[in-house]
Design a protein around this motif. Structure first.
Motif, PDB file in Angstrom:
ATOM      1  N   GLY A  92       1.923  10.953 -18.582  1.00 19.22           N
ATOM      2  CA  GLY A  92       2.946  11.578 -17.755  1.00 19.22           C
ATOM      3  C   GLY A  92       2.424  11.988 -16.393  1.00 19.22           C
ATOM      4  O   GLY A  92       3.113  11.861 -15.384  1.00 19.22           O
ATOM      5  N   THR A  93       1.177  12.472 -16.354  1.00 15.19           N
ATOM      6  CA  THR A  93       0.561  12.861 -15.077  1.00 15.19           C
ATOM      7  C   THR A  93       0.399  11.657 -14.172  1.00 15.19           C
ATOM      8  O   THR A  93       0.691  11.713 -12.963  1.00 15.19           O
ATOM      9  CB  THR A  93      -0.802  13.513 -15.323  1.00 15.19           C
ATOM     10  N   LEU A 134       2.213  11.239 -10.565  1.00 11.73           N
ATOM     11  CA  LEU A 134       1.443  11.040  -9.335  1.00 11.73           C
ATOM     12  C   LEU A 134       1.832   9.733  -8.647  1.00 11.73           C
ATOM     13  O   LEU A 134       1.906   9.664  -7.410  1.00 11.73           O
ATOM     14  CB  LEU A 134      -0.059  11.043  -9.654  1.00 11.73           C
ATOM     15  N   MET A 135       2.075   8.710  -9.441  1.00 11.84           N
ATOM     16  CA  MET A 135       2.461   7.421  -8.870  1.00 11.84           C
ATOM     17  C   MET A 135       3.809   7.529  -8.159  1.00 11.84           C
ATOM     18  O   MET A 135       3.980   7.021  -7.041  1.00 11.84           O
ATOM     19  CB  MET A 135       2.532   6.361  -9.966  1.00 11.84           C
ATOM     20  N   LEU A 136       4.767   8.221  -8.786  1.00  9.98           N
ATOM     21  CA  LEU A 136       6.080   8.393  -8.173  1.00  9.98           C
ATOM     22  C   LEU A 136       5.998   9.230  -6.894  1.00  9.98           C
ATOM     23  O   LEU A 136       6.662   8.939  -5.898  1.00  9.98           O
ATOM     24  CB  LEU A 136       7.045   9.035  -9.172  1.00  9.98           C
ATOM     25  N   ILE A 137       5.169  10.281  -6.937  1.00 10.96           N
ATOM     26  CA  ILE A 137       4.985  11.116  -5.744  1.00 10.96           C
ATOM     27  C   ILE A 137       4.360  10.304  -4.621  1.00 10.96           C
ATOM     28  O   ILE A 137       4.789  10.372  -3.457  1.00 10.96           O
ATOM     29  CB  ILE A 137       4.117  12.345  -6.077  1.00 10.96           C
ATOM     30  N   PHE A 138       3.350   9.502  -4.954  1.00  8.51           N
ATOM     31  CA  PHE A 138       2.663   8.689  -3.959  1.00  8.51           C
ATOM     32  C   PHE A 138       3.619   7.681  -3.316  1.00  8.51           C
ATOM     33  O   PHE A 138       3.556   7.421  -2.114  1.00  8.51           O
ATOM     34  CB  PHE A 138       1.495   7.944  -4.618  1.00  8.51           C
ATOM     35  N   LEU A 139       4.543   7.134  -4.124  1.00  5.95           N
ATOM     36  CA  LEU A 139       5.466   6.114  -3.620  1.00  5.95           C
ATOM     37  C   LEU A 139       6.618   6.709  -2.820  1.00  5.95           C
ATOM     38  O   LEU A 139       7.011   6.168  -1.772  1.00  5.95           O
ATOM     39  CB  LEU A 139       6.017   5.285  -4.787  1.00  5.95           C
ATOM     40  N   ALA A 155       7.180  10.210  -1.853  1.00  5.95           N
ATOM     41  CA  ALA A 155       7.016  11.360  -0.956  1.00  5.95           C
ATOM     42  C   ALA A 155       7.083  10.951   0.519  1.00  5.95           C
ATOM     43  O   ALA A 155       7.783  11.607   1.309  1.00  5.95           O
ATOM     44  CB  ALA A 155       5.711  12.084  -1.265  1.00  5.95           C
ATOM     45  N   PRO A 156       6.411   9.868   0.951  1.00  3.48           N
ATOM     46  CA  PRO A 156       6.540   9.470   2.364  1.00  3.48           C
ATOM     47  C   PRO A 156       7.969   9.114   2.752  1.00  3.48           C
ATOM     48  O   PRO A 156       8.419   9.421   3.865  1.00  3.48           O
ATOM     49  CB  PRO A 156       5.619   8.244   2.468  1.00  3.48           C
ATOM     50  N   ILE A 157       8.700   8.481   1.832  1.00  2.85           N
ATOM     51  CA  ILE A 157      10.092   8.121   2.113  1.00  2.85           C
ATOM     52  C   ILE A 157      10.946   9.374   2.259  1.00  2.85           C
ATOM     53  O   ILE A 157      11.805   9.466   3.145  1.00  2.85           O
ATOM     54  CB  ILE A 157      10.643   7.212   0.995  1.00  2.85           C
ATOM     55  N   LEU A 158      10.703  10.350   1.390  1.00  2.00           N
ATOM     56  CA  LEU A 158      11.452  11.603   1.465  1.00  2.00           C
ATOM     57  C   LEU A 158      11.182  12.337   2.770  1.00  2.00           C
ATOM     58  O   LEU A 158      12.107  12.858   3.410  1.00  2.00           O
ATOM     59  CB  LEU A 158      11.088  12.489   0.267  1.00  2.00           C
ATOM     60  N   VAL A 159       9.919  12.361   3.195  1.00  2.45           N
ATOM     61  CA  VAL A 159       9.558  13.004   4.473  1.00  2.45           C
ATOM     62  C   VAL A 159      10.262  12.299   5.634  1.00  2.45           C
ATOM     63  O   VAL A 159      10.802  12.940   6.545  1.00  2.45           O
ATOM     64  CB  VAL A 159       8.029  12.985   4.666  1.00  2.45           C
TER      65      VAL A 159
END
Length: 261
Positions: free
Chosen positions: A10-11, A15-20, A22-26
Protein backbone atom coordinates in the motif's frame (compact mmCIF):
# COMPACT_ATOMS: atom_id res chain seq x y z
CA UNK A 1 4.36 -11.11 7.76
CA UNK A 2 1.22 -10.75 5.65
CA UNK A 3 0.32 -7.45 7.34
CA UNK A 4 3.83 -6.13 6.75
CA UNK A 5 3.65 -7.13 3.09
CA UNK A 6 0.28 -5.41 2.67
CA UNK A 7 1.65 -2.29 4.38
CA UNK A 8 4.62 -2.01 2.02
CA UNK A 9 2.41 -2.79 -0.96
CA UNK A 10 0.00 0.00 0.00
CA UNK A 11 2.87 2.39 0.77
CA UNK A 12 4.46 1.70 -2.60
CA UNK A 13 1.17 2.27 -4.41
CA UNK A 14 0.52 5.49 -2.48
CA UNK A 15 4.01 6.87 -3.19
CA UNK A 16 3.70 5.98 -6.86
CA UNK A 17 0.36 7.78 -7.15
CA UNK A 18 1.72 10.83 -5.32
CA UNK A 19 4.80 10.89 -7.57
CA UNK A 20 2.62 10.71 -10.70
CA UNK A 21 -0.24 13.02 -9.80
CA UNK A 22 1.20 15.59 -7.37
CA UNK A 23 2.91 17.62 -10.16
CA UNK A 24 -0.32 17.60 -12.17
CA UNK A 25 -2.30 18.78 -9.15
CA UNK A 26 0.19 21.62 -8.52
CA UNK A 27 -0.06 22.64 -12.18
CA UNK A 28 -3.86 22.73 -12.04
CA UNK A 29 -3.93 24.72 -8.78
CA UNK A 30 -1.48 27.35 -10.01
CA UNK A 31 -3.39 27.78 -13.27
CA UNK A 32 -5.87 29.71 -11.09
CA UNK A 33 -3.19 31.75 -9.33
CA UNK A 34 -3.51 35.50 -9.69
CA UNK A 35 0.28 35.87 -9.65
CA UNK A 36 2.76 34.91 -12.32
CA UNK A 37 5.00 33.40 -9.67
CA UNK A 38 4.84 29.68 -8.85
CA UNK A 39 6.19 30.38 -5.38
CA UNK A 40 3.48 32.77 -4.16
CA UNK A 41 -0.30 32.39 -4.10
CA UNK A 42 -1.98 35.72 -4.93
CA UNK A 43 -5.62 34.66 -4.89
CA UNK A 44 -8.02 32.78 -7.14
CA UNK A 45 -8.21 34.17 -10.69
CA UNK A 46 -9.15 33.21 -14.27
CA UNK A 47 -6.79 35.78 -15.78
CA UNK A 48 -4.47 33.17 -17.33
CA UNK A 49 -7.40 31.43 -19.01
CA UNK A 50 -8.47 34.76 -20.49
CA UNK A 51 -4.90 35.44 -21.61
CA UNK A 52 -4.77 31.98 -23.17
CA UNK A 53 -7.89 32.61 -25.25
CA UNK A 54 -6.35 35.81 -26.62
CA UNK A 55 -2.96 34.24 -27.43
CA UNK A 56 -3.10 33.65 -31.19
CA UNK A 57 0.10 31.58 -31.25
CA UNK A 58 -1.16 29.01 -28.76
CA UNK A 59 -4.67 28.91 -30.24
CA UNK A 60 -3.34 28.32 -33.76
CA UNK A 61 -1.10 25.55 -32.42
CA UNK A 62 -4.10 24.05 -30.61
CA UNK A 63 -6.16 24.03 -33.81
CA UNK A 64 -3.32 22.36 -35.73
CA UNK A 65 -2.77 19.79 -32.98
CA UNK A 66 -6.43 18.82 -32.63
CA UNK A 67 -7.10 18.71 -36.37
CA UNK A 68 -4.05 16.52 -37.02
CA UNK A 69 -4.91 14.28 -34.05
CA UNK A 70 -8.56 13.80 -35.07
CA UNK A 71 -7.89 13.25 -38.79
CA UNK A 72 -4.90 10.97 -38.24
CA UNK A 73 -6.76 8.95 -35.59
CA UNK A 74 -9.80 8.44 -37.88
CA UNK A 75 -7.73 7.50 -40.93
CA UNK A 76 -5.37 5.28 -38.91
CA UNK A 77 -8.34 3.55 -37.26
CA UNK A 78 -9.94 2.84 -40.64
CA UNK A 79 -6.72 1.52 -42.20
CA UNK A 80 -5.57 -0.29 -39.06
CA UNK A 81 -8.89 -2.11 -38.58
CA UNK A 82 -8.89 -3.57 -42.08
CA UNK A 83 -5.16 -4.25 -41.83
CA UNK A 84 -5.77 -6.26 -38.64
CA UNK A 85 -8.52 -8.25 -40.37
CA UNK A 86 -6.19 -8.93 -43.31
CA UNK A 87 -3.32 -9.98 -41.03
CA UNK A 88 -5.60 -12.33 -39.12
CA UNK A 89 -6.72 -14.01 -42.35
CA UNK A 90 -3.12 -14.82 -43.40
CA UNK A 91 -1.42 -18.15 -42.94
CA UNK A 92 0.60 -18.70 -39.78
CA UNK A 93 4.13 -17.87 -40.99
CA UNK A 94 3.31 -14.81 -43.13
CA UNK A 95 1.04 -13.56 -40.33
CA UNK A 96 3.85 -13.75 -37.77
CA UNK A 97 6.22 -11.90 -40.12
CA UNK A 98 3.72 -9.12 -40.91
CA UNK A 99 2.76 -8.75 -37.23
CA UNK A 100 6.40 -8.30 -36.24
CA UNK A 101 6.96 -5.79 -39.05
CA UNK A 102 3.86 -3.83 -38.03
CA UNK A 103 5.21 -3.52 -34.47
CA UNK A 104 8.55 -2.04 -35.57
CA UNK A 105 7.31 1.60 -35.65
CA UNK A 106 6.26 1.29 -31.98
CA UNK A 107 9.73 0.22 -30.79
CA UNK A 108 11.68 2.30 -33.28
CA UNK A 109 13.12 5.49 -31.71
CA UNK A 110 11.10 8.59 -32.58
CA UNK A 111 14.30 10.35 -33.60
CA UNK A 112 15.01 7.75 -36.30
CA UNK A 113 11.38 7.80 -37.47
CA UNK A 114 11.29 11.60 -37.62
CA UNK A 115 14.51 11.89 -39.62
CA UNK A 116 13.36 9.09 -41.96
CA UNK A 117 10.09 10.89 -42.68
CA UNK A 118 11.91 14.17 -43.20
CA UNK A 119 14.23 12.59 -45.80
CA UNK A 120 11.31 10.78 -47.48
CA UNK A 121 9.24 13.94 -47.84
CA UNK A 122 12.25 15.84 -49.16
CA UNK A 123 12.82 13.12 -51.78
CA UNK A 124 9.14 13.14 -52.79
CA UNK A 125 9.06 16.93 -52.95
CA UNK A 126 6.23 17.32 -50.41
CA UNK A 127 6.73 20.80 -48.97
CA UNK A 128 3.47 21.57 -47.17
CA UNK A 129 4.22 21.15 -43.45
CA UNK A 130 0.67 20.28 -42.43
CA UNK A 131 0.40 17.52 -45.06
CA UNK A 132 3.78 16.08 -44.11
CA UNK A 133 2.91 16.00 -40.43
CA UNK A 134 -0.51 14.47 -41.08
CA UNK A 135 0.94 11.64 -43.20
CA UNK A 136 3.58 10.97 -40.54
CA UNK A 137 1.01 10.84 -37.74
CA UNK A 138 -1.24 8.48 -39.70
CA UNK A 139 1.72 6.19 -40.37
CA UNK A 140 2.91 5.85 -36.77
CA UNK A 141 -0.67 5.54 -35.44
CA UNK A 142 -1.65 2.55 -37.61
CA UNK A 143 0.40 -0.05 -35.62
CA UNK A 144 -1.32 0.97 -32.37
CA UNK A 145 -4.73 0.41 -33.95
CA UNK A 146 -3.65 -2.98 -35.31
CA UNK A 147 -2.37 -3.97 -31.88
CA UNK A 148 -5.72 -3.00 -30.31
CA UNK A 149 -7.98 -4.67 -32.88
CA UNK A 150 -6.11 -7.97 -33.39
CA UNK A 151 -6.93 -9.43 -29.93
CA UNK A 152 -10.63 -8.75 -30.50
CA UNK A 153 -10.49 -10.51 -33.87
CA UNK A 154 -8.86 -13.54 -32.25
CA UNK A 155 -11.65 -13.64 -29.66
CA UNK A 156 -14.31 -13.49 -32.38
CA UNK A 157 -16.19 -16.71 -33.17
CA UNK A 158 -15.52 -17.37 -36.89
CA UNK A 159 -18.87 -19.13 -37.20
CA UNK A 160 -20.82 -15.89 -36.56
CA UNK A 161 -20.09 -14.37 -39.97
CA UNK A 162 -20.66 -17.68 -41.73
CA UNK A 163 -24.01 -18.10 -39.96
CA UNK A 164 -25.05 -14.61 -41.08
CA UNK A 165 -24.12 -15.47 -44.68
CA UNK A 166 -26.07 -18.73 -44.49
CA UNK A 167 -29.11 -16.77 -43.29
CA UNK A 168 -29.02 -14.61 -46.42
CA UNK A 169 -26.92 -11.63 -45.39
CA UNK A 170 -24.50 -10.15 -47.89
CA UNK A 171 -20.79 -10.10 -46.94
CA UNK A 172 -20.97 -6.34 -46.26
CA UNK A 173 -24.13 -6.72 -44.13
CA UNK A 174 -22.56 -9.58 -42.17
CA UNK A 175 -19.47 -7.49 -41.53
CA UNK A 176 -21.42 -4.38 -40.57
CA UNK A 177 -24.01 -6.03 -38.31
CA UNK A 178 -22.15 -9.05 -36.93
CA UNK A 179 -18.38 -8.61 -37.06
CA UNK A 180 -18.04 -4.84 -36.56
CA UNK A 181 -20.04 -4.64 -33.28
CA UNK A 182 -17.82 -7.37 -31.80
CA UNK A 183 -14.68 -5.50 -32.81
CA UNK A 184 -15.94 -2.07 -31.72
CA UNK A 185 -14.31 -2.04 -28.22
CA UNK A 186 -10.90 -2.72 -29.78
CA UNK A 187 -11.53 -0.16 -32.53
CA UNK A 188 -12.48 2.52 -29.99
CA UNK A 189 -9.44 1.72 -27.85
CA UNK A 190 -7.21 1.95 -30.92
CA UNK A 191 -8.74 5.29 -31.93
CA UNK A 192 -8.24 6.74 -28.43
CA UNK A 193 -4.62 5.54 -28.34
CA UNK A 194 -3.98 6.99 -31.81
CA UNK A 195 -5.55 10.32 -30.78
CA UNK A 196 -3.45 10.45 -27.60
CA UNK A 197 -0.21 9.49 -29.36
CA UNK A 198 -0.77 12.17 -31.98
CA UNK A 199 -1.33 14.92 -29.41
CA UNK A 200 1.62 13.72 -27.34
CA UNK A 201 4.09 13.52 -30.23
CA UNK A 202 6.90 16.05 -30.42
CA UNK A 203 9.96 14.57 -32.14
CA UNK A 204 8.30 13.32 -35.34
CA UNK A 205 6.25 16.52 -35.64
CA UNK A 206 9.38 18.61 -35.12
CA UNK A 207 11.19 16.94 -38.04
CA UNK A 208 8.23 16.83 -40.44
CA UNK A 209 6.31 20.07 -39.83
CA UNK A 210 8.77 22.48 -41.40
CA UNK A 211 8.35 26.24 -41.06
CA UNK A 212 4.97 27.87 -40.58
CA UNK A 213 3.28 24.92 -38.86
CA UNK A 214 3.55 24.22 -35.15
CA UNK A 215 1.83 21.83 -32.75
CA UNK A 216 1.18 22.50 -29.07
CA UNK A 217 4.20 20.43 -28.05
CA UNK A 218 6.45 22.42 -30.37
CA UNK A 219 4.96 25.73 -29.24
CA UNK A 220 5.36 24.89 -25.55
CA UNK A 221 8.94 23.78 -26.18
CA UNK A 222 9.75 27.11 -27.84
CA UNK A 223 8.11 28.97 -24.93
CA UNK A 224 10.40 27.26 -22.40
CA UNK A 225 13.29 29.28 -23.83
CA UNK A 226 11.54 32.46 -22.68
CA UNK A 227 10.35 33.59 -19.22
CA UNK A 228 7.67 31.24 -17.93
CA UNK A 229 4.01 32.17 -18.37
CA UNK A 230 1.14 30.50 -16.45
CA UNK A 231 -0.85 30.34 -19.68
CA UNK A 232 0.76 26.92 -20.12
CA UNK A 233 -0.75 25.82 -16.79
CA UNK A 234 -4.19 26.90 -17.99
CA UNK A 235 -3.74 25.10 -21.31
CA UNK A 236 -2.60 21.87 -19.66
CA UNK A 237 -5.53 22.02 -17.20
CA UNK A 238 -8.01 22.35 -20.07
CA UNK A 239 -6.39 19.42 -21.90
CA UNK A 240 -6.48 17.29 -18.74
CA UNK A 241 -10.15 18.10 -18.22
CA UNK A 242 -10.91 17.28 -21.86
CA UNK A 243 -9.09 13.93 -21.66
CA UNK A 244 -10.77 13.03 -18.37
CA UNK A 245 -14.15 13.91 -19.91
CA UNK A 246 -13.56 11.59 -22.88
CA UNK A 247 -12.56 8.71 -20.59
CA UNK A 248 -15.56 9.34 -18.34
CA UNK A 249 -18.00 9.33 -21.27
CA UNK A 250 -16.42 6.17 -22.67
CA UNK A 251 -16.69 4.42 -19.28
CA UNK A 252 -20.36 5.44 -18.91
CA UNK A 253 -21.17 4.18 -22.42
CA UNK A 254 -19.52 0.82 -21.62
CA UNK A 255 -21.53 0.52 -18.39
CA UNK A 256 -24.79 1.35 -20.18
CA UNK A 257 -24.06 -1.27 -22.85
CA UNK A 258 -23.36 -3.91 -20.21
CA UNK A 259 -26.62 -3.12 -18.42
CA UNK A 260 -28.60 -3.26 -21.66
CA UNK A 261 -27.14 -6.70 -22.40
Amino acid sequence: MKKLRNFFRGTYLGLMLIFLYAPILVLMVFSFNGSKSMARWAGFSFKWYEALMHDSTIMNALIVTLSVAVISALVATFIGTFAAIGIHSMKKRPRAVVENISRLPMVNPDLVTGISFMMLFAALGIRDGYTRMLIAHISFNIPYVILSVLPKIRQLDPNLAEAALDLGATPMTAFRKVVLPELMPGIINGALIAFTMSIDDFVISYFTAGSGVSTLAMTIYSMTKKPFTPEINALCTIMLAFTAGILLVYSLVKKLRRRSQ
